[in-house]
Design a protein around this motif. Structure first.
Motif, mmCIF file in Angstrom:
data_model
loop_
_atom_site.group_PDB
_atom_site.id
_atom_site.type_symbol
_atom_site.label_atom_id
_atom_site.label_comp_id
_atom_site.label_asym_id
_atom_site.label_seq_id
_atom_site.Cartn_x
_atom_site.Cartn_y
_atom_site.Cartn_z
ATOM 1 N N ALA A 88 75.688 -83.312 16.923
ATOM 2 C CA ALA A 88 76.691 -81.928 16.916
ATOM 3 C C ALA A 88 76.114 -81.133 15.659
ATOM 4 O O ALA A 88 75.374 -81.773 14.622
ATOM 5 C CB ALA A 88 77.881 -82.433 16.826
ATOM 6 N N ALA A 89 76.348 -79.631 15.664
ATOM 7 C CA ALA A 89 75.592 -78.968 14.814
ATOM 8 C C ALA A 89 77.029 -78.190 13.889
ATOM 9 O O ALA A 89 78.012 -78.333 14.652
ATOM 10 C CB ALA A 89 75.144 -77.730 15.265
ATOM 11 N N THR A 90 76.830 -78.242 12.708
ATOM 12 C CA THR A 90 78.104 -77.841 11.942
ATOM 13 C C THR A 90 77.366 -77.195 10.510
ATOM 14 O O THR A 90 76.109 -77.194 10.243
ATOM 15 C CB THR A 90 78.946 -78.903 11.488
ATOM 16 N N THR A 91 78.231 -76.663 9.582
ATOM 17 C CA THR A 91 77.621 -76.018 8.534
ATOM 18 C C THR A 91 78.368 -77.212 7.292
ATOM 19 O O THR A 91 79.185 -77.689 7.620
ATOM 20 C CB THR A 91 78.128 -74.581 8.148
ATOM 21 N N GLY A 92 77.588 -77.166 6.386
ATOM 22 C CA GLY A 92 77.792 -77.756 5.198
ATOM 23 C C GLY A 92 77.287 -77.205 4.028
ATOM 24 O O GLY A 92 76.873 -76.044 3.855
ATOM 25 N N ARG A 93 77.676 -78.063 3.018
ATOM 26 C CA ARG A 93 77.526 -77.421 1.360
ATOM 27 C C ARG A 93 76.764 -78.690 0.667
ATOM 28 O O ARG A 93 77.026 -79.780 0.770
ATOM 29 C CB ARG A 93 78.866 -77.163 0.877
ATOM 30 N N VAL A 94 75.683 -78.128 -0.134
ATOM 31 C CA VAL A 94 74.891 -78.909 -0.880
ATOM 32 C C VAL A 94 75.883 -79.250 -2.154
ATOM 33 O O VAL A 94 76.149 -78.437 -2.643
ATOM 34 C CB VAL A 94 73.813 -78.613 -1.260
ATOM 35 N N LEU A 95 75.776 -80.610 -2.445
ATOM 36 C CA LEU A 95 76.539 -81.079 -3.954
ATOM 37 C C LEU A 95 75.554 -81.128 -4.901
ATOM 38 O O LEU A 95 75.841 -80.811 -5.896
ATOM 39 C CB LEU A 95 77.324 -82.185 -3.265
ATOM 40 N N ASP A 96 74.451 -81.856 -4.740
ATOM 41 C CA ASP A 96 73.678 -82.087 -5.530
ATOM 42 C C ASP A 96 72.053 -82.372 -5.073
ATOM 43 O O ASP A 96 71.932 -82.682 -3.909
ATOM 44 C CB ASP A 96 73.897 -83.322 -6.303
ATOM 45 N N GLY A 101 60.493 -88.345 -6.935
ATOM 46 C CA GLY A 101 59.542 -89.160 -7.910
ATOM 47 C C GLY A 101 58.191 -88.814 -7.780
ATOM 48 O O GLY A 101 58.067 -87.804 -7.589
ATOM 49 N N THR A 102 57.253 -89.894 -7.956
ATOM 50 C CA THR A 102 55.625 -89.490 -8.270
ATOM 51 C C THR A 102 55.346 -89.020 -6.651
ATOM 52 O O THR A 102 54.112 -88.580 -6.395
ATOM 53 C CB THR A 102 54.989 -90.760 -8.379
ATOM 54 N N ALA A 103 56.013 -89.586 -5.387
ATOM 55 C CA ALA A 103 55.328 -89.489 -4.248
ATOM 56 C C ALA A 103 55.814 -87.946 -3.703
ATOM 57 O O ALA A 103 55.162 -87.001 -2.867
ATOM 58 C CB ALA A 103 56.035 -90.311 -3.230
ATOM 59 N N ARG A 104 56.558 -87.191 -4.304
ATOM 60 C CA ARG A 104 57.007 -85.847 -4.302
ATOM 61 C C ARG A 104 57.448 -85.448 -2.958
ATOM 62 O O ARG A 104 57.646 -84.316 -2.488
ATOM 63 C CB ARG A 104 55.715 -84.772 -4.553
ATOM 64 N N ASP A 105 58.012 -86.497 -2.225
ATOM 65 C CA ASP A 105 58.695 -86.171 -1.052
ATOM 66 C C ASP A 105 59.944 -87.030 -0.757
ATOM 67 O O ASP A 105 60.322 -87.243 0.398
ATOM 68 C CB ASP A 105 57.721 -86.503 0.238
ATOM 69 N N ASP A 106 60.484 -87.390 -1.918
ATOM 70 C CA ASP A 106 61.643 -88.494 -1.697
ATOM 71 C C ASP A 106 62.905 -87.873 -2.456
ATOM 72 O O ASP A 106 63.696 -88.423 -3.163
ATOM 73 C CB ASP A 106 61.248 -89.788 -2.338
ATOM 74 N N HIS A 107 63.050 -86.413 -2.433
ATOM 75 C CA HIS A 107 64.265 -85.711 -2.925
ATOM 76 C C HIS A 107 65.440 -86.555 -2.241
ATOM 77 O O HIS A 107 65.672 -86.633 -0.921
ATOM 78 C CB HIS A 107 64.399 -84.345 -2.639
ATOM 79 N N ILE A 108 66.600 -86.700 -2.874
ATOM 80 C CA ILE A 108 67.762 -87.157 -2.510
ATOM 81 C C ILE A 108 68.697 -85.926 -2.584
ATOM 82 O O ILE A 108 69.001 -85.527 -3.575
ATOM 83 C CB ILE A 108 68.543 -88.095 -3.048
ATOM 84 N N VAL A 109 69.409 -85.557 -1.413
ATOM 85 C CA VAL A 109 70.287 -84.407 -1.655
ATOM 86 C C VAL A 109 71.684 -84.852 -0.960
ATOM 87 O O VAL A 109 71.569 -85.509 0.138
ATOM 88 C CB VAL A 109 69.610 -83.231 -0.116
ATOM 89 N N ARG A 110 72.578 -84.799 -1.699
ATOM 90 C CA ARG A 110 73.907 -85.063 -1.428
ATOM 91 C C ARG A 110 74.587 -84.002 -0.939
ATOM 92 O O ARG A 110 74.551 -82.643 -1.531
ATOM 93 C CB ARG A 110 74.668 -85.412 -2.619
ATOM 94 N N ALA A 135 69.331 -75.861 -3.571
ATOM 95 C CA ALA A 135 70.080 -75.820 -4.806
ATOM 96 C C ALA A 135 71.608 -76.122 -4.370
ATOM 97 O O ALA A 135 72.236 -76.352 -3.326
ATOM 98 C CB ALA A 135 69.937 -74.691 -5.666
ATOM 99 N N PRO A 136 72.310 -76.643 -5.582
ATOM 100 C CA PRO A 136 73.708 -76.996 -5.197
ATOM 101 C C PRO A 136 74.385 -75.722 -4.998
ATOM 102 O O PRO A 136 74.368 -74.720 -5.249
ATOM 103 C CB PRO A 136 74.314 -77.669 -6.605
ATOM 104 N N ASP A 137 75.517 -76.003 -4.161
ATOM 105 C CA ASP A 137 76.339 -75.087 -3.489
ATOM 106 C C ASP A 137 75.845 -73.882 -2.349
ATOM 107 O O ASP A 137 76.297 -72.898 -2.027
ATOM 108 C CB ASP A 137 77.210 -74.088 -4.779
ATOM 109 N N ASP A 138 74.613 -74.394 -2.121
ATOM 110 C CA ASP A 138 73.978 -73.794 -0.848
ATOM 111 C C ASP A 138 74.458 -74.233 0.332
ATOM 112 O O ASP A 138 75.063 -75.257 0.403
ATOM 113 C CB ASP A 138 72.575 -74.101 -0.819
ATOM 114 N N GLU A 139 74.930 -73.358 1.355
ATOM 115 C CA GLU A 139 75.398 -73.536 2.411
ATOM 116 C C GLU A 139 74.016 -73.726 3.394
ATOM 117 O O GLU A 139 73.286 -73.115 3.519
ATOM 118 C CB GLU A 139 76.136 -72.175 3.133
ATOM 119 N N ILE A 140 74.252 -74.795 4.108
ATOM 120 C CA ILE A 140 73.317 -75.353 5.313
ATOM 121 C C ILE A 140 73.701 -75.653 6.528
ATOM 122 O O ILE A 140 75.009 -75.698 6.745
ATOM 123 C CB ILE A 140 72.696 -76.868 4.705
ATOM 124 N N THR A 141 72.828 -75.681 7.438
ATOM 125 C CA THR A 141 73.179 -76.139 8.850
ATOM 126 C C THR A 141 72.684 -77.694 8.835
ATOM 127 O O THR A 141 71.630 -78.007 8.563
ATOM 128 C CB THR A 141 72.419 -75.456 9.996
#
Length: 168
Positions: A88-96, A101-110, A135-141
């Motif tokens: 299902a699709a919805t909109t959300g908000r980025v908290l953090d 790390g060193t691999a450059r592909d393991d960001h954690i997005v809350r 970035a924080p407070d961005d609106e996302i799908t």
């Protein structure tokens, strides 16, 4: 009260979509014949040298541990594919957004989003959008699994049209 069941047509999952949202390529099956050949080539000299522990360790790694890791990778890739195709699709908000790390592909997005009148707080690991300036407070799908809303994918950043009063 009658429940309304809505049939959702599956979304198409192409190679471009996979790279855009960070889904891994389709996992191949574990090659048992090749693994058995490698284990046999390694174990025969060890057995002739009476190195029973090293031989058992090689068998355990080649025929138990590596297939188990491959099975877990395939299971995770399969649920991510299912979330994209049937979620299902919805909109959300980025908290953090945690730095990688060193691999450059393991960001954690809350993130947080609404799923069936509940607010869901979860973390998404390895989202390519985090490398592209999320970035924080961005609106996302967000696409999420209705059975388990914490299984979700960040699809895109929502952009709003800028409306300036008095300019035509």
């Amino acid at each position: 009260m009658v429940a309304v069941v809505r049939q959702v047509l599956p979304r198409t999952l192409t190679r471009d979509v996979r790279s855009q949202i960070g889904l891994p390529d389709v996992a191949f099956r574990y090659r048992w014949g090749f693994a058995s050949l490698v284990v046999a080539i390694v174990c025969v000299p060890l057995l002739f040298a009476s190195m029973w522990t090293a031989s058992a360790l090689a068998i355990l790694i080649g025929l138990v541990a590596l297939p188990a890791v491959r099975w877990f990778e395939h299971r995770e890739a399969a649920w991510r594919d299912d979330v994209y195709r049937f979620g299902a699709a919805t909109t959300g908000r980025v908290l953090d957004v945690e730095p990688s790390g060193t691999a450059r592909d393991d960001h954690i997005v809350r993130i947080e989003f609404r799923a069936d009148r509940n607010v869901v707080h979860t973390s998404v690991v390895g989202s390519p959008l985090a490398r592209r300036g999320l970035a924080p407070d961005d609106e996302i799908t967000v696409y999420y699994s209705p059975e388990r809303p914490t299984r979700c994918l960040i699809i895109r950043k929502v952009t709003r049209e800028l409306v300036l009063p008095g300019i035509t």
